[in-house]
Design a protein around this motif. Sequence first.
Motif, PDB file in Angstrom:
ATOM      1  N   ARG A 153       0.652  -1.110  -0.222  1.00 16.99           N
ATOM      2  CA  ARG A 153       0.045   0.117  -0.060  1.00 16.99           C
ATOM      3  C   ARG A 153       0.779   1.121   0.048  1.00 16.99           C
ATOM      4  NH1 ARG A 153      -4.245   1.746   4.644  1.00 16.99           N
ATOM      5  NH2 ARG A 153      -5.205   3.156   3.628  1.00 16.99           N
ATOM      6  N   VAL A 154       1.886   1.322   0.776  1.00 21.81           N
ATOM      7  CA  VAL A 154       2.840   2.510   0.919  1.00 21.81           C
ATOM      8  C   VAL A 154       3.521   2.494  -0.441  1.00 21.81           C
ATOM      9  CG1 VAL A 154       5.015   3.409   1.886  1.00 21.81           C
ATOM     10  CG2 VAL A 154       2.956   2.624   3.259  1.00 21.81           C
ATOM     11  N   ALA A 155       4.090   1.375  -1.059  1.00 20.93           N
ATOM     12  CA  ALA A 155       4.635   1.423  -2.490  1.00 20.93           C
ATOM     13  C   ALA A 155       3.692   2.002  -3.357  1.00 20.93           C
ATOM     14  CB  ALA A 155       5.030   0.222  -3.086  1.00 20.93           C
ATOM     15  N   LEU A 156       2.326   1.691  -3.617  1.00 22.11           N
ATOM     16  CA  LEU A 156       1.399   2.140  -4.415  1.00 22.11           C
ATOM     17  C   LEU A 156       1.313   3.777  -4.306  1.00 22.11           C
ATOM     18  CD1 LEU A 156      -0.597   1.686  -6.561  1.00 22.11           C
ATOM     19  CD2 LEU A 156      -2.291   1.090  -4.850  1.00 22.11           C
ATOM     20  N   HIS A 157       1.082   4.107  -3.011  1.00 24.64           N
ATOM     21  CA  HIS A 157       1.062   5.460  -2.576  1.00 24.64           C
ATOM     22  C   HIS A 157       2.267   6.408  -3.134  1.00 24.64           C
ATOM     23  CE1 HIS A 157      -0.836   8.742  -0.477  1.00 24.64           C
ATOM     24  NE2 HIS A 157       0.303   8.992   0.131  1.00 24.64           N
ATOM     25  N   LEU A 196       1.373   4.575   7.617  1.00 23.99           N
ATOM     26  CA  LEU A 196       2.542   4.404   8.594  1.00 23.99           C
ATOM     27  C   LEU A 196       2.206   4.202  10.115  1.00 23.99           C
ATOM     28  CD1 LEU A 196       5.345   6.417   6.851  1.00 23.99           C
ATOM     29  CD2 LEU A 196       4.987   3.814   6.445  1.00 23.99           C
ATOM     30  N   GLY A 197       0.973   4.344  10.237  1.00 22.41           N
ATOM     31  CA  GLY A 197       0.490   4.301  11.808  1.00 22.41           C
ATOM     32  C   GLY A 197       0.868   5.374  12.505  1.00 22.41           C
ATOM     33  N   VAL A 198       1.100   6.653  11.961  1.00 27.36           N
ATOM     34  CA  VAL A 198       1.549   7.695  12.615  1.00 27.36           C
ATOM     35  C   VAL A 198       0.465   8.544  13.230  1.00 27.36           C
ATOM     36  CG1 VAL A 198       2.934   9.590  12.770  1.00 27.36           C
ATOM     37  CG2 VAL A 198       3.783   7.788  11.678  1.00 27.36           C
ATOM     38  N   GLU A 199       0.192   8.638  14.549  1.00 25.65           N
ATOM     39  CA  GLU A 199      -0.924   9.581  14.723  1.00 25.65           C
ATOM     40  C   GLU A 199      -0.515  11.044  15.021  1.00 25.65           C
ATOM     41  OE1 GLU A 199      -3.846  10.281  18.723  1.00 25.65           O
ATOM     42  OE2 GLU A 199      -2.912   8.190  18.239  1.00 25.65           O
ATOM     43  N   LEU A 200      -1.295  12.128  14.361  1.00 25.96           N
ATOM     44  CA  LEU A 200      -0.388  13.371  14.536  1.00 25.96           C
ATOM     45  C   LEU A 200      -1.533  14.111  15.504  1.00 25.96           C
ATOM     46  CD1 LEU A 200       1.420  15.526  13.450  1.00 25.96           C
ATOM     47  CD2 LEU A 200      -0.215  15.813  11.521  1.00 25.96           C
ATOM     48  N   ARG A 201      -0.922  14.668  16.515  1.00 28.36           N
ATOM     49  CA  ARG A 201      -1.673  15.758  17.348  1.00 28.36           C
ATOM     50  C   ARG A 201      -1.018  17.041  17.526  1.00 28.36           C
ATOM     51  NH1 ARG A 201      -1.268  12.456  22.703  1.00 28.36           N
ATOM     52  NH2 ARG A 201      -0.464  10.723  21.529  1.00 28.36           N
ATOM     53  N   LEU A 202      -1.766  17.876  17.249  1.00 29.27           N
ATOM     54  CA  LEU A 202      -1.185  19.415  17.182  1.00 29.27           C
ATOM     55  C   LEU A 202      -1.592  20.084  18.519  1.00 29.27           C
ATOM     56  CD1 LEU A 202      -2.484  20.373  13.563  1.00 29.27           C
ATOM     57  CD2 LEU A 202      -0.301  19.517  14.122  1.00 29.27           C
ATOM     58  N   GLY A 203      -0.562  21.227  18.819  1.00 29.26           N
ATOM     59  CA  GLY A 203      -1.008  21.750  20.103  1.00 29.26           C
ATOM     60  C   GLY A 203      -0.293  23.201  19.808  1.00 29.26           C
ATOM     61  N   GLY A 204      -0.538  23.964  20.736  1.00 26.73           N
ATOM     62  CA  GLY A 204       0.053  25.649  20.434  1.00 26.73           C
ATOM     63  C   GLY A 204      -0.805  26.549  19.623  1.00 26.73           C
TER      64      GLY A 204
END
Length: 92
Positions: free
Chosen positions: A20-24, A59-67
């Motif tokens: 899936r990552v290779a196709l992306h 890739l399973g990375v959870e992004l949390r924003l702050g500030g």
Amino acid sequence: MRSLSLRALREARAALRIARVALHLAVGLATVLALFPLLEHRARAAVSRRWTAALLRMLGVELRLGGAPVPDCALLVANHVSWLDVLVVNTV
């Protein structure tokens, strides 16, 4: 026997994630080559942000924003620690 089937399942999931990552990545390259020359800067930036956000999710990375939000005309200086930091900064 059961641990063997769990191992096979984990390996199959990993192979699917890699595919899936290779196709992306391939679709991203095609987009840059075919579509980017036709788009204005803002549209290219939006496409790039969406593509990078999708890659991070794969890739399973959870992004949390702050500030506080950064103004449009600002220079962002980041002390990045890994290769993921570049993708995270591009997503924001």
